[in-house]
Each structure stands twice: as structure tokens, then as C-alpha cells.
Design an enzyme around this catalytic site. Structure first.
Site, PDB file in Angstrom:
ATOM      1  N   ASP A   6       0.872  -1.174   0.000  1.00 35.88           N
ATOM      2  CA  ASP A   6       0.000   0.000   0.000  1.00 35.88           C
ATOM      3  C   ASP A   6       0.910   1.225   0.000  1.00 35.88           C
ATOM      4  O   ASP A   6       2.117   1.101   0.221  1.00 35.88           O
ATOM      5  CB  ASP A   6      -0.875  -0.010   1.271  1.00 35.88           C
ATOM      6  CG  ASP A   6      -1.769   1.222   1.391  1.00 35.88           C
ATOM      7  OD1 ASP A   6      -2.365   1.632   0.379  1.00 35.88           O
ATOM      8  OD2 ASP A   6      -1.866   1.790   2.492  1.00 35.88           O
ATOM      9  N   SER A   7       0.318   2.396  -0.222  1.00 42.28           N
ATOM     10  CA  SER A   7       1.111   3.627  -0.143  1.00 42.28           C
ATOM     11  C   SER A   7       1.603   3.866   1.283  1.00 42.28           C
ATOM     12  O   SER A   7       2.476   4.691   1.499  1.00 42.28           O
ATOM     13  CB  SER A   7       0.252   4.816  -0.571  1.00 42.28           C
ATOM     14  OG  SER A   7      -0.835   4.966   0.326  1.00 42.28           O
ATOM     15  N   CYS A  69      -4.536  -1.434  -1.858  1.00 44.17           N
ATOM     16  CA  CYS A  69      -4.681   0.007  -2.055  1.00 44.17           C
ATOM     17  C   CYS A  69      -5.615   0.203  -3.249  1.00 44.17           C
ATOM     18  O   CYS A  69      -5.344  -0.307  -4.341  1.00 44.17           O
ATOM     19  CB  CYS A  69      -3.297   0.587  -2.362  1.00 44.17           C
ATOM     20  SG  CYS A  69      -3.298   2.322  -2.812  1.00 44.17           S
ATOM     21  N   GLU A 147      -1.545   7.968   8.779  1.00 45.47           N
ATOM     22  CA  GLU A 147      -0.082   7.825   8.717  1.00 45.47           C
ATOM     23  C   GLU A 147       0.590   8.445   9.947  1.00 45.47           C
ATOM     24  O   GLU A 147       1.654   8.002  10.353  1.00 45.47           O
ATOM     25  CB  GLU A 147       0.478   8.469   7.435  1.00 45.47           C
ATOM     26  CG  GLU A 147       0.178   7.683   6.174  1.00 45.47           C
ATOM     27  CD  GLU A 147       0.814   6.284   6.134  1.00 45.47           C
ATOM     28  OE1 GLU A 147       1.989   6.150   6.491  1.00 45.47           O
ATOM     29  OE2 GLU A 147       0.100   5.332   5.749  1.00 45.47           O
ATOM     30  N   CYS A 179     -10.912   3.422   0.480  1.00 43.72           N
ATOM     31  CA  CYS A 179      -9.456   3.566   0.608  1.00 43.72           C
ATOM     32  C   CYS A 179      -9.083   2.754   1.836  1.00 43.72           C
ATOM     33  O   CYS A 179      -9.778   2.816   2.861  1.00 43.72           O
ATOM     34  CB  CYS A 179      -9.089   5.038   0.795  1.00 43.72           C
ATOM     35  SG  CYS A 179      -7.402   5.324   1.373  1.00 43.72           S
ATOM     36  N   HIS A 181      -6.892   3.002   4.021  1.00 44.69           N
ATOM     37  CA  HIS A 181      -6.556   3.729   5.255  1.00 44.69           C
ATOM     38  C   HIS A 181      -7.809   4.012   6.095  1.00 44.69           C
ATOM     39  O   HIS A 181      -7.724   4.125   7.315  1.00 44.69           O
ATOM     40  CB  HIS A 181      -5.904   5.078   4.920  1.00 44.69           C
ATOM     41  CG  HIS A 181      -4.451   5.003   4.567  1.00 44.69           C
ATOM     42  ND1 HIS A 181      -4.005   4.537   3.354  1.00 44.69           N
ATOM     43  CD2 HIS A 181      -3.331   5.338   5.267  1.00 44.69           C
ATOM     44  CE1 HIS A 181      -2.680   4.599   3.315  1.00 44.69           C
ATOM     45  NE2 HIS A 181      -2.245   5.079   4.471  1.00 44.69           N
TER      46      HIS A 181
HETATM   47  N1  DGL Z   1      -4.633   3.379   0.919  1.00 40.72           N
HETATM   48  C1  DGL Z   1      -4.740   3.804  -0.404  1.00 40.72           C
HETATM   49  C2  DGL Z   1      -6.059   3.494  -1.062  1.00 40.72           C
HETATM   50  O1  DGL Z   1      -6.632   2.516  -0.773  1.00 40.72           O
HETATM   51  C3  DGL Z   1      -4.100   5.060  -0.859  1.00 40.72           C
HETATM   52  C4  DGL Z   1      -4.153   6.273  -0.064  1.00 40.72           C
HETATM   53  C5  DGL Z   1      -3.224   7.310  -0.627  1.00 40.72           C
HETATM   54  O2  DGL Z   1      -2.024   7.063  -0.593  1.00 40.72           O
HETATM   55  O3  DGL Z   1      -3.716   8.342  -1.109  1.00 40.72           O
HETATM   56  O4  DGL Z   1      -6.537   4.179  -1.903  1.00 40.72           O
END
Ligand code: DGL
Length: 245
Positions: A6-7, A69, A147, A179, A181
Site C-alpha cells: 500500500d502507499s 490500495c 499515517e 481507501c 486507510h
Molecule cells: N490506501 C490507499 C487506497 O486505498 C491510498 C491512499 C493514498 O495514498 O492516497 O486508496
């Protein structure tokens, strides 16, 4: 070995569901936090990152990769499938179950800018949301909160309120967490949206899909659990959040 990336730490919300089904596998997790957020980056940028992370994880022994992600799935999964000879499991906003669950007929979709403008999401929405109204909103600042480990408290509530309030005011009774996160902000989202709103997280369904694919391809080894955590930036948030799972 199962690779997950993931990011940032968001993919851990997917990993915790996978672990329930596949507790005896070996894992490698990559948090690309030196390049986070992905949400506003170009498709080409995300493809380059996904390619590099995939090569690294295959080099470490990954036999299947979960692109945990939504943004990276939308931008890069088709390229990854073309370029690498292993299976990839992706994420996308759970519009179908949300359209089935809503009673008000209004579904809120919270995701990054990258996910909302991607063809993949636009096609899914056209296919499954014909009979409901979709209200979209970028979870502005949500990734940064997660984060930095600030998922509850006044600051988190103020940030979450700005993106959730418009969805509630538009009549949404079901909100798609588009997302990975965002599930870490569920408590704060609930506080603002109220208990009657249903939050939809695709992670359990993705975990089930991964298990099916692994069974089919003979990739379940049950050799004992291990996790190797990696990050392109500071690893401390990842290690901290991982311990809470
Ligand atoms: N967690 C990621 C997602 O599912 C990306 C969030 C990001 O880095 O903008 O989209």
C-alpha cells in the site's frame, strides 16, 4: 509467501482480515510511505512504484500479491498482470454491496481523487449503482491522519467531519470506505455519521477472494506464520499499528 503493499499503513486493514483466514502463511508487507499519499499522483508514477515494489517482493519470495490500495489497483493492476507472471488481488470501492444495503437510496463513496476518477471505479459505478444515488467525496486529509497515528481526538474529528458531513446531509445511510486507510478511522467516522449509518469495508471480501485464488493455485502452504515489514520511509508507524492488530 503472500506480498501485500500500500502507499502506507492502510493495507494493514486488509492484512488483518487476511490473517483471520490464512493464519499460518508467510507474509511480506511494503509500506510505500516515502511516496505517500498516492491519491493525487499520476497514473504513471503509481505504476512505476507498483512495479518496483512488486519486483522487490517477488525477489523476497512472494508468490501472490495483494495490492491493498484502491488507488494503486485502479492505476496499476492491469499493468502488473501484464508484466509479472504471478496472481494479483486488487481492491475496489464496494459499490455493489452498498447499493444492496442502502435503505435511503443514497450511497456515500469515500475514496481518493485517483480512485474516483479511474475508469475501473466509473465502470463499477455504472454497473452496480443504477438504482441508487451515489454521492462521492474525497477523504481529504484522512490518509495523513492515519499515517501520523492520529485516528481519534479533536483534530481527527475536525478533518473527518469535513468529508463525512456532506454525505450525511445528502441522505447517505451507507458509506463505502473506498481507501484502505479509512477503516482505521471508523470510530471517528461513526462518531460523526451516527450509529445508524452502515460503513462498508471490502477487506473481508478481498480476503475471501485471496483464499479462493490461493486454494485454486495450490499456494497455501501452512508452514507457520511469519511477517516481514518493510517501508520506503520511516517504519515506526507501521510497526506501531501492526502491533495493535
Ligand atoms: N490506501 C490507499 C487506497 O486505498 C491510498 C491512499 C493514498 O495514498 O492516497 O486508496
Amino acid at each position: 509467501m503472500i506480498g501485500i503493499f500500500d502507499s502506507g499503513v492502510g493495507g494493514l486493514s486488509v492484512f488483518r482480515e487476511i490473517l483471520k483466514l490464512l493464519p499460518e502463511e508467510r507474509y511480506i508487507y511494503w509500506s510505500d510511505n516515502a511516496h505517500c499519499p498516492y491519491g493525487e499522483k499520476t497514473r504513471e508514477y503509481i505504476i512505476d512504484r507498483a512495479r518496483e515494489i512488486t519486483s522487490f517482493m517477488i525477489g523476497q519470495g512472494a508468490e501472490i500479491i495483494v495490492v491493498a490500495c484502491n488507488t494503486a489497483t485502479a492505476a496499476a493492476i492491469s499493468t502488473l498482470r501484464e508484466e509479472f507472471d504471478i496472481p494479483f488481488i486488487g481492491m475496489e470501492p464496494a459499490v455493489k454491496p452498498a447499493a444492496q444495503a442502502t435503505r435511503s437510496g443514497v450511497v456515500g463513496v469515500l475514496a481518493t481523487a485517483g480512485t474516483l476518477k479511474a475508469t475501473k471505479y466509473i465502470d463499477t459505478r455504472a454497473k452496480w449503482a443504477q438504482d441508487v444515488r451515489i454521492e462521492e467525496h474525497i477523504g481529504q486529509g484522512f490518509v495523513e491522519l492515519v499515517e501520523s497515528g492520529k485516528v481519534t481526538g479533536e483534530e481527527a474529528e475536525a478533518v473527518v467531519e469535513r468529508s463525512i458531513r456532506p454525505l450525511i446531509e445528502a441522505g447517505a445511510d451507507t458509506i463505502v470506505l473506498g481507501c484502505t486507510h479509512y477503516p482505521f478511522l471508523s470510530e471517528t467516522i461513526r462518531k460523526i455519521a451516527g450509529d445508524s449509518v452502515t460503513l462498508i469495508d471490502p477487506a473481508p471480501a478481498v480476503a475471501r477472494h485471496l483464499e479462493e485464488v490461493m486454494k485454486e493455485k495450490g499456494l497455501i502452504h501452512k508452514n507457520g506464520f511469519s511477517m516481514s515489514l518493510h517501508s520506503s520511509g520511516s517504519i515506526s508507524t507501521l510497526e506501531k499499528l501492526y502491533k495493535t492488530l
